[in-house]
Design a protein around this motif. Sequence first.
Motif, PDB file in Angstrom:
ATOM      1  N   LEU A   6     -24.911  59.769  -1.979  1.00  0.00           N
ATOM      2  CA  LEU A   6     -24.730  59.293  -0.607  1.00  0.00           C
ATOM      3  C   LEU A   6     -25.479  57.973  -0.499  1.00  0.00           C
ATOM      4  O   LEU A   6     -26.702  57.924  -0.678  1.00  0.00           O
ATOM      5  N   THR A   7     -24.745  56.896  -0.263  1.00  0.00           N
ATOM      6  CA  THR A   7     -25.399  55.589  -0.250  1.00  0.00           C
ATOM      7  C   THR A   7     -24.878  54.745   0.907  1.00  0.00           C
ATOM      8  O   THR A   7     -23.874  55.082   1.540  1.00  0.00           O
ATOM      9  N   GLY A   8     -25.574  53.666   1.163  1.00  0.00           N
ATOM     10  CA  GLY A   8     -25.192  52.770   2.256  1.00  0.00           C
ATOM     11  C   GLY A   8     -26.299  51.760   2.446  1.00  0.00           C
ATOM     12  O   GLY A   8     -27.448  52.026   2.099  1.00  0.00           O
ATOM     13  N   SER A  12     -27.252  51.454   7.871  1.00  0.00           N
ATOM     14  CA  SER A  12     -25.860  51.943   7.923  1.00  0.00           C
ATOM     15  C   SER A  12     -25.748  53.328   8.565  1.00  0.00           C
ATOM     16  O   SER A  12     -24.683  53.723   9.027  1.00  0.00           O
ATOM     17  N   LYS A  14     -27.186  56.045   6.786  1.00  0.00           N
ATOM     18  CA  LYS A  14     -27.204  56.931   5.624  1.00  0.00           C
ATOM     19  C   LYS A  14     -28.152  58.117   5.828  1.00  0.00           C
ATOM     20  O   LYS A  14     -27.805  59.257   5.517  1.00  0.00           O
ATOM     21  N   SER A  15     -29.335  57.858   6.351  1.00  0.00           N
ATOM     22  CA  SER A  15     -30.321  58.933   6.534  1.00  0.00           C
ATOM     23  C   SER A  15     -29.845  59.952   7.564  1.00  0.00           C
ATOM     24  O   SER A  15     -30.070  61.152   7.425  1.00  0.00           O
ATOM     25  N   SER A  18     -27.281  62.026   5.934  1.00  0.00           N
ATOM     26  CA  SER A  18     -27.986  62.920   5.019  1.00  0.00           C
ATOM     27  C   SER A  18     -28.506  64.159   5.761  1.00  0.00           C
ATOM     28  O   SER A  18     -28.379  65.287   5.283  1.00  0.00           O
ATOM     29  N   ASP A 114     -29.381  61.237  -1.877  1.00  0.00           N
ATOM     30  CA  ASP A 114     -29.449  60.214  -0.832  1.00  0.00           C
ATOM     31  C   ASP A 114     -30.230  59.024  -1.407  1.00  0.00           C
ATOM     32  O   ASP A 114     -31.443  59.101  -1.579  1.00  0.00           O
ATOM     33  N   ALA A 116     -30.281  54.498  -1.703  1.00  0.00           N
ATOM     34  CA  ALA A 116     -29.738  53.198  -1.296  1.00  0.00           C
ATOM     35  C   ALA A 116     -29.104  52.442  -2.460  1.00  0.00           C
ATOM     36  O   ALA A 116     -28.148  51.696  -2.282  1.00  0.00           O
ATOM     37  N   VAL A 132     -19.918  56.375   0.514  1.00  0.00           N
ATOM     38  CA  VAL A 132     -20.558  55.173   1.058  1.00  0.00           C
ATOM     39  C   VAL A 132     -20.486  55.224   2.585  1.00  0.00           C
ATOM     40  O   VAL A 132     -19.416  55.391   3.155  1.00  0.00           O
ATOM     41  N   ILE A 133     -21.658  55.116   3.214  1.00  0.00           N
ATOM     42  CA  ILE A 133     -21.722  54.997   4.678  1.00  0.00           C
ATOM     43  C   ILE A 133     -21.774  53.499   4.975  1.00  0.00           C
ATOM     44  O   ILE A 133     -22.617  52.789   4.433  1.00  0.00           O
TER      45      ILE A 133
END
Length: 197
Positions: A6-8, A12, A14-15, A18, A114, A116, A132-133
């Motif tokens: 899970l990235t972004g 963005s 992302k957290s 998550s 999670d 970056a 991708v977020i």
Amino acid sequence: MLKVGLTGGLGSGKSTASRFFKSLGAYVLDADATAKTLLDNNEDVQNELVKEFGSDIIGVTEKVDKKKLARIAFQDEDHQQRLNFVVHPHIHNAIDIEFDQISQTNQYSLFIVDAALIYESGYDAHLDYVIVITAQLKHRMERALQRKTLSRDEILKRIDFQWPEKDKIGIADYVVHNDSTKEELKKQITSLYEKLT
């Protein structure tokens, strides 16, 4: 158990995504937290960083001072790459060990990493899928400034060190657009969770 990245980019969401995955029942590993633990407790990592950046990064506790390290590491792309070169192999190893431990419990069907810098670090090669977020820069900036930890210039500098959003979107398995409400984001994450499990 699927291993999903899970990235972004910064800001963005992302957290938040998550946390939604965790509340739905996924096991979530926070790569930032893993990196901080390694910095605090792993002597090999500390010694390698001192070798790379000098003893100026040592704080009063005789350990690497994360703020001093950040000041040096985020001054330009070369320093950022040198930091990543030292730290990423240790983080990758820690993630793989945790994945093996969690998969033996048979408790989870989804293991979320999670992080970056999934693409930048090459960790995508270890994953079944990458999510991708993404969000428009104005929304990312608003969210990042709300945290009150970085200035506008520092945020832009860190965004510059990450791959452009369009590059990540181009190779992602799933893309979540987060330009609306938290409820809308939760709906998208719930739908993805159901698809993956």
